[in-house]
Design an enzyme around this catalytic site. Sequence first.
Site, PDB file in Angstrom:
ATOM      1  N   GLY A 252      -3.325   7.597   3.531  1.00 43.55           N
ATOM      2  CA  GLY A 252      -2.007   7.338   4.090  1.00 43.55           C
ATOM      3  C   GLY A 252      -1.628   5.885   3.897  1.00 43.55           C
ATOM      4  CD  GLU A 253       3.513   4.258   1.758  1.00 42.57           C
ATOM      5  OE1 GLU A 253       3.799   3.102   2.118  1.00 42.57           O
ATOM      6  OE2 GLU A 253       4.269   4.962   1.061  1.00 42.57           O
ATOM      7  N   GLY A 254      -0.862   2.179   4.254  1.00 42.05           N
ATOM      8  CA  GLY A 254      -1.379   1.191   5.187  1.00 42.05           C
ATOM      9  C   GLY A 254      -2.864   1.325   5.431  1.00 42.05           C
TER      10      GLY A 254
ATOM     11  N   PRO B  13       3.760   4.200  -2.123  1.00 42.22           N
ATOM     12  CG  PRO B  13       3.988   6.437  -2.710  1.00 42.22           C
ATOM     13  CD  PRO B  13       3.239   5.541  -1.784  1.00 42.22           C
TER      14      PRO B  13
ATOM     15  CG  ASP C  40      -1.886   1.171   1.244  1.00 39.99           C
ATOM     16  OD1 ASP C  40      -1.950   1.885   0.234  1.00 39.99           O
ATOM     17  OD2 ASP C  40      -2.568   1.370   2.260  1.00 39.99           O
TER      18      ASP C  40
END
Length: 648
Positions: free
Chosen positions: A574-576, A523, A521
């Site tokens: 946001g990532e995750g 970049p 999830d």
Amino acid sequence: MSQDGWNTLLVLGGIRSGKSEFAESLVADAPTVRYLATAADPGDDPEWAARLAAHRARRPETWSTEETATDPRRLADVISNARPEETLLVDDLGGWVTVLLDPAHQPADDTATVDELAAAVRSCAARLVLVSPEVGLSLVPTTPLGRAFTDALGAVNRAVADACDTVVLVVAGQPCWLKPAVGQPTVGQPTQADSATATPAPIAATVSAQNGPTAATVPAQAGPTGQSPVGPDGPPLPGSPPVTTPQVPAATNSDVGGTGWTAPTMALPAAATGLVIQPGMELPMPDEYTGPQAVERLAGLDVPGTGLGALEQVISFAAATQGTPTPTPWRSVRVLVVHGDHAGGVAAGTVTGESDRRAGQARAGQGVLARLAAESGASLQVVDAPAAAPIEHGPALDPEQVDSALRYGWRLAEEAADAGVQLLVLAACGAGAEATAAAVLAATAGAEPPAVLARVVTSGGEIDDVAWMARCAAVRDALHRTRRSSRDAANVLAELGGGDIAVATGILLGATARRLPVLLDGPVGVASALISRDLAGQARHWCLLADDGGHPAVRLAADVLGLDPLTQLRLDLGEGANALTLLPLLRSALALSAALPARPEGDDSEGGEVDPVEETEPDFHEPEPEGPGPTTTTPAAEPAETSAARAG
């Protein structure tokens, strides 16, 4: 033998570990025992014959012995047909797998499947103890037959362990209780009959959820001396961070009784292993057969529509990584949040201290990521990575830091696998991480930096083109500086990637080595997947991409890696967080595929002749307008024109 707490029990152990003696002690007080022997005839092997004779000599006269080697399918039949008052001891599943792999028993191999055995164990009415070797702790065998045996036995052990109430690992004669998890209340756990004082030895520290705080943590242990492990040639590896179990706040959980997710988490002590991570490593691949078999099985399920659509990809992935055509939902999930900042122009437009604040929120069980983890029952581990220097002026890290970060990430994945985690979610939060991932993508896939750099949006929702141009310039200068440098994995990480991508790459490699699937999830995750290709090309096959979030770098990297995003929701939490938002959907698809029955035989949807009159019927009927409830007076065969006219 206890009559409470468990009905089916799997005893694992290595060679001469005492697993068989321990299993026999569990049923020593049963009036009668049906001993199911699976080993084939020893032939002219005297040493093997002596082993079998020693097993026979230990059995009391009241036990009856039944051989299943000549008919492997009979083992599942005996287990499923056993009566509640009976006690069965199967020793062992390694012999059962050996017989299945024998070319002489290939016809039986078609029916005596792992699923059939697991189903028999799950439905067994008798008291059942199964013994099986744990052969996955040594080196990968060097022969095709050896690899086939270890892979097959590993799949059997996983399926049977999932079906059993209790799982015990015997190490040097000492039982270690794996299931239920240590710390969960159990009644009457069995102990060795020949040792009145013996107690199950915990293999990990555990913690249950508390009522007051919003998170529970387990302090990680560095080793027997309290020191951080030291690699063979590099600096000391950092100690493992605590694992957090986020919980739903009580104020928003009153509608379900006021209790949050309370499953315990584990943090195991780490030890230096002398691991060397280098290009061309041979790591495991997912099962190449079970994925297509799972998709083929979906076509025969009793569903009113055409199936799961794009979610068939999830079923295929889970089947291949679990080694079974009937995969089950991932119950134990851990989110690994890699926190590492990047200095210089790649962090242009970033609010100072914002990444530290986000990481602190996750550690405290607060914020978007922790809340989604609590809702989905996932544990959370925030991992601090080395800060990276400005890549436009020089290397982000030195080679020793890269090696240490790779081994650190590998060890985190191993600890998760040892703790029973079934799925990792790889996330990151760090200043400059997006632009650094774009630099890695440009260096490894030949992308143009402006094409893969997302627009910079301020906290107020405004687009900051000046910051975007500063990031582009930093990436351009870094690529120009390294234009004559090697593009091997370690050098790209040192020159451009930085600590967070190096740790994430180690996590992917370690997860691959332990056959642990990873949900990517963002970049940083896809950049680490690109880097891992040079070290072990198998890693990308253990990865699943939840959503590209509309991020240009993620879209291009996914295309290079051959990963199709499961959805196109353009989530940007946001990532995750994007992956955790979709996790309930993925679990639902797996649960449906595992639970739905097959379509009844003779169903028209299976095919066959179609009535010519029915062929002229229109495929689409316009729905009736909404009303107080469904109508039942319209004939089933009413033409669409009549329905449309009434609707008008």
